[in-house]
Scaffold this motif. Sequence first.
Motif, PDB file in Angstrom:
ATOM      1  N   GLY A  15       0.887  -1.204   0.136  1.00 21.53           N
ATOM      2  CA  GLY A  15       0.026  -0.122   0.057  1.00 21.53           C
ATOM      3  C   GLY A  15       0.814   1.194   0.076  1.00 21.53           C
ATOM      4  N   SER A  16       1.896   1.294   0.059  1.00 24.26           N
ATOM      5  CA  SER A  16       3.153   2.162   0.095  1.00 24.26           C
ATOM      6  C   SER A  16       3.127   2.756  -1.258  1.00 24.26           C
ATOM      7  CB  SER A  16       4.434   2.088   0.664  1.00 24.26           C
ATOM      8  OG  SER A  16       5.017   1.165  -0.406  1.00 24.26           O
ATOM      9  N   LEU A  17       3.791   3.928  -1.405  1.00 23.68           N
ATOM     10  CA  LEU A  17       3.932   4.458  -2.678  1.00 23.68           C
ATOM     11  C   LEU A  17       4.690   3.799  -3.697  1.00 23.68           C
ATOM     12  CD1 LEU A  17       3.943   8.426  -1.837  1.00 23.68           C
ATOM     13  CD2 LEU A  17       1.911   7.064  -3.091  1.00 23.68           C
ATOM     14  N   GLY A  18       5.787   3.451  -2.849  1.00 22.13           N
ATOM     15  CA  GLY A  18       6.715   2.273  -3.704  1.00 22.13           C
ATOM     16  C   GLY A  18       6.247   1.173  -4.166  1.00 22.13           C
ATOM     17  N   SER A  19       5.444   0.584  -3.174  1.00 23.20           N
ATOM     18  CA  SER A  19       4.704  -0.643  -3.836  1.00 23.20           C
ATOM     19  C   SER A  19       3.778  -0.360  -4.853  1.00 23.20           C
ATOM     20  CB  SER A  19       4.007  -1.566  -2.519  1.00 23.20           C
ATOM     21  OG  SER A  19       2.703  -1.027  -2.147  1.00 23.20           O
ATOM     22  N   LEU A  20       2.948   0.790  -4.963  1.00 23.34           N
ATOM     23  CA  LEU A  20       2.050   1.059  -5.974  1.00 23.34           C
ATOM     24  C   LEU A  20       2.794   1.262  -7.165  1.00 23.34           C
ATOM     25  CD1 LEU A  20      -0.342   3.316  -4.013  1.00 23.34           C
ATOM     26  CD2 LEU A  20      -0.758   0.688  -4.402  1.00 23.34           C
ATOM     27  N   THR A  21       4.040   1.849  -7.174  1.00 25.67           N
ATOM     28  CA  THR A  21       4.876   1.905  -8.381  1.00 25.67           C
ATOM     29  C   THR A  21       5.386   0.761  -8.866  1.00 25.67           C
ATOM     30  OG1 THR A  21       5.608   4.131  -7.633  1.00 25.67           O
ATOM     31  CG2 THR A  21       6.927   2.946  -9.214  1.00 25.67           C
ATOM     32  N   ALA A  22       5.792  -0.311  -8.192  1.00 23.88           N
ATOM     33  CA  ALA A  22       5.893  -1.601  -8.287  1.00 23.88           C
ATOM     34  C   ALA A  22       5.019  -2.477  -8.895  1.00 23.88           C
ATOM     35  CB  ALA A  22       6.672  -2.365  -7.306  1.00 23.88           C
ATOM     36  N   LEU A  23       3.707  -2.302  -8.348  1.00 25.79           N
ATOM     37  CA  LEU A  23       2.704  -2.712  -8.742  1.00 25.79           C
ATOM     38  C   LEU A  23       2.407  -2.634 -10.169  1.00 25.79           C
ATOM     39  CD1 LEU A  23       0.356  -4.852  -7.980  1.00 25.79           C
ATOM     40  CD2 LEU A  23      -0.775  -3.071  -7.066  1.00 25.79           C
ATOM     41  N   HIS A  24       2.324  -1.214 -10.495  1.00 21.26           N
ATOM     42  CA  HIS A  24       2.228  -0.779 -11.990  1.00 21.26           C
ATOM     43  C   HIS A  24       3.091  -1.657 -12.872  1.00 21.26           C
ATOM     44  CE1 HIS A  24      -1.178   2.018 -12.207  1.00 21.26           C
ATOM     45  NE2 HIS A  24      -0.803   2.542 -11.042  1.00 21.26           N
ATOM     46  N   ARG A  25       4.385  -1.203 -12.315  1.00 16.80           N
ATOM     47  CA  ARG A  25       5.590  -2.165 -13.282  1.00 16.80           C
ATOM     48  C   ARG A  25       5.070  -3.348 -13.546  1.00 16.80           C
ATOM     49  NH1 ARG A  25       7.630  -3.890 -16.807  1.00 16.80           N
ATOM     50  NH2 ARG A  25      10.093  -3.589 -17.471  1.00 16.80           N
ATOM     51  N   LEU A 113       9.333 -12.000 -10.039  1.00 19.93           N
ATOM     52  CA  LEU A 113       9.127 -11.254  -8.833  1.00 19.93           C
ATOM     53  C   LEU A 113       9.336  -9.701  -8.812  1.00 19.93           C
ATOM     54  CD1 LEU A 113       8.223 -11.215  -5.804  1.00 19.93           C
ATOM     55  CD2 LEU A 113      10.605 -12.138  -5.563  1.00 19.93           C
ATOM     56  N   VAL A 114       8.411  -8.947  -8.698  1.00 20.09           N
ATOM     57  CA  VAL A 114       8.569  -7.385  -8.804  1.00 20.09           C
ATOM     58  C   VAL A 114       8.381  -6.778  -7.430  1.00 20.09           C
ATOM     59  CG1 VAL A 114       7.714  -5.297  -9.941  1.00 20.09           C
ATOM     60  CG2 VAL A 114       7.707  -7.343 -11.123  1.00 20.09           C
ATOM     61  N   VAL A 115       9.477  -6.011  -6.734  1.00 16.39           N
ATOM     62  CA  VAL A 115       9.269  -5.350  -5.813  1.00 16.39           C
ATOM     63  C   VAL A 115       9.971  -4.051  -5.748  1.00 16.39           C
ATOM     64  CG1 VAL A 115       9.675  -7.615  -4.329  1.00 16.39           C
ATOM     65  CG2 VAL A 115      11.636  -6.217  -5.222  1.00 16.39           C
ATOM     66  N   GLY A 116       9.496  -3.456  -4.968  1.00 13.22           N
ATOM     67  CA  GLY A 116       9.730  -1.955  -4.983  1.00 13.22           C
ATOM     68  C   GLY A 116      11.237  -1.881  -3.985  1.00 13.22           C
ATOM     69  N   ALA A 117      11.971  -1.128  -4.524  1.00 17.57           N
ATOM     70  CA  ALA A 117      13.371  -0.764  -3.786  1.00 17.57           C
ATOM     71  C   ALA A 117      13.087   0.785  -3.369  1.00 17.57           C
ATOM     72  CB  ALA A 117      14.548  -0.961  -4.966  1.00 17.57           C
ATOM     73  N   GLY A 118      12.951   1.066  -2.345  1.00 17.15           N
ATOM     74  CA  GLY A 118      12.611   2.353  -1.775  1.00 17.15           C
ATOM     75  C   GLY A 118      13.990   3.012  -1.182  1.00 17.15           C
ATOM     76  N   HIS A 119      13.969   3.994  -0.558  1.00 21.66           N
ATOM     77  CA  HIS A 119      14.586   4.678   0.324  1.00 21.66           C
ATOM     78  C   HIS A 119      14.906   4.266   1.775  1.00 21.66           C
ATOM     79  CE1 HIS A 119      14.138   8.078  -2.926  1.00 21.66           C
ATOM     80  NE2 HIS A 119      14.837   7.367  -3.397  1.00 21.66           N
ATOM     81  N   ARG A 120      15.769   4.017   2.246  1.00 23.33           N
ATOM     82  CA  ARG A 120      15.844   3.131   3.535  1.00 23.33           C
ATOM     83  C   ARG A 120      16.444   4.084   4.424  1.00 23.33           C
ATOM     84  NH1 ARG A 120      12.957  -0.898   3.851  1.00 23.33           N
ATOM     85  NH2 ARG A 120      13.898  -1.411   5.781  1.00 23.33           N
ATOM     86  N   GLY A 121      17.552   5.018   4.096  1.00 28.80           N
ATOM     87  CA  GLY A 121      18.292   5.814   4.684  1.00 28.80           C
ATOM     88  C   GLY A 121      18.835   4.987   6.257  1.00 28.80           C
ATOM     89  N   LEU A 122      18.537   5.868   7.278  1.00 25.58           N
ATOM     90  CA  LEU A 122      18.795   5.591   8.807  1.00 25.58           C
ATOM     91  C   LEU A 122      18.139   4.277   9.044  1.00 25.58           C
ATOM     92  CD1 LEU A 122      18.772   8.914  10.229  1.00 25.58           C
ATOM     93  CD2 LEU A 122      20.769   7.460   9.373  1.00 25.58           C
ATOM     94  N   LEU A 123      17.062   4.019   8.518  1.00 20.99           N
ATOM     95  CA  LEU A 123      16.134   2.691   8.964  1.00 20.99           C
ATOM     96  C   LEU A 123      16.553   1.457   8.328  1.00 20.99           C
ATOM     97  CD1 LEU A 123      12.550   4.207   8.345  1.00 20.99           C
ATOM     98  CD2 LEU A 123      13.930   4.077  10.443  1.00 20.99           C
ATOM     99  N   ARG A 124      17.664   1.558   7.753  1.00 23.22           N
ATOM    100  CA  ARG A 124      18.141   0.346   7.106  1.00 23.22           C
ATOM    101  C   ARG A 124      18.618  -0.825   8.024  1.00 23.22           C
ATOM    102  NH1 ARG A 124      21.920   1.566   2.916  1.00 23.22           N
ATOM    103  NH2 ARG A 124      20.318   1.686   1.758  1.00 23.22           N
ATOM    104  N   PRO A 125      19.219  -0.620   9.077  1.00 22.21           N
ATOM    105  CA  PRO A 125      19.534  -1.354  10.084  1.00 22.21           C
ATOM    106  C   PRO A 125      18.284  -2.114  10.961  1.00 22.21           C
ATOM    107  CG  PRO A 125      20.898   0.490  10.462  1.00 22.21           C
ATOM    108  CD  PRO A 125      20.031   0.681   9.401  1.00 22.21           C
ATOM    109  N   LEU A 126      17.360  -1.350  11.191  1.00 16.15           N
ATOM    110  CA  LEU A 126      16.249  -1.872  11.989  1.00 16.15           C
ATOM    111  C   LEU A 126      15.331  -2.662  11.007  1.00 16.15           C
ATOM    112  CD1 LEU A 126      15.236   1.567  13.648  1.00 16.15           C
ATOM    113  CD2 LEU A 126      16.534  -0.533  14.603  1.00 16.15           C
ATOM    114  N   PHE A 127      15.290  -2.360   9.760  1.00 19.95           N
ATOM    115  CA  PHE A 127      14.170  -2.838   8.824  1.00 19.95           C
ATOM    116  C   PHE A 127      15.004  -3.458   7.574  1.00 19.95           C
ATOM    117  CE2 PHE A 127      11.820   0.270  11.056  1.00 19.95           C
ATOM    118  CZ  PHE A 127      10.878  -0.574  11.662  1.00 19.95           C
ATOM    119  N   PRO A 128      15.405  -4.708   7.628  1.00 21.51           N
ATOM    120  CA  PRO A 128      16.223  -5.383   6.316  1.00 21.51           C
ATOM    121  C   PRO A 128      15.391  -5.036   5.230  1.00 21.51           C
ATOM    122  CG  PRO A 128      16.162  -6.600   8.100  1.00 21.51           C
ATOM    123  CD  PRO A 128      15.119  -5.645   8.506  1.00 21.51           C
TER     124      PRO A 128
END
Length: 179
Positions: A15-25, A113-128
């Motif tokens: 439901g995130s914007l990134g996943s909607l972009t991936a869904l369209h692709r 398999l199509v997945v969104g590759a979003g910006h993770r920044g500082l959250l990368r260590p907390l959410f792989p």
Amino acid sequence: MDAAETGRVVAGVSGSLGSLTALHRAAAEAHRTHGELWAVLAWEPPGGESGARHTLFPAQLDTWRTAAAGQLLEALDAAFGPAGPGVPLRRQVARGSAARVLVETADRCDDVLVVGAGHRGLLRPLFPSVARYCVAHARCPVLTVPPSPLERDWELAHRRNVWGLSLDAGSLDGDRRNT
């Protein structure tokens, strides 16, 4: 081409914007290959699986699963509206981590398999990263879709709104003109 021969394009949906972009692709890929689009939303109980083992009311699991199914329908409606994606669509709601569910669903070598590759920044260590896991573990090709350029602008506008700051629309990338 019969149903057994139809290629599957499996798309992770949150439901995130990134996943909607991936869904369209993913829908475009399914259209290009005359395949079937599988929209997959993975869910976990609040507090994770260990929290679910301690729940006193197993009916809560049904409630959470129903909420996840509603989230998938809302995401599909946001992405495609009432007309749908224009390709055969299969919806799947599965319990588990998004990365694991996606890799297990896209289990055929002719899947994509199509997945969104979003910006993770500082959250990368907390959410792989789901995308990194899928690329490393999938048995099929994985298409990672970068975020829409509008996503950064939306996040900037949202952040400024939350903090009560004024927003100069001319500062958004979409409004910049190269002169």
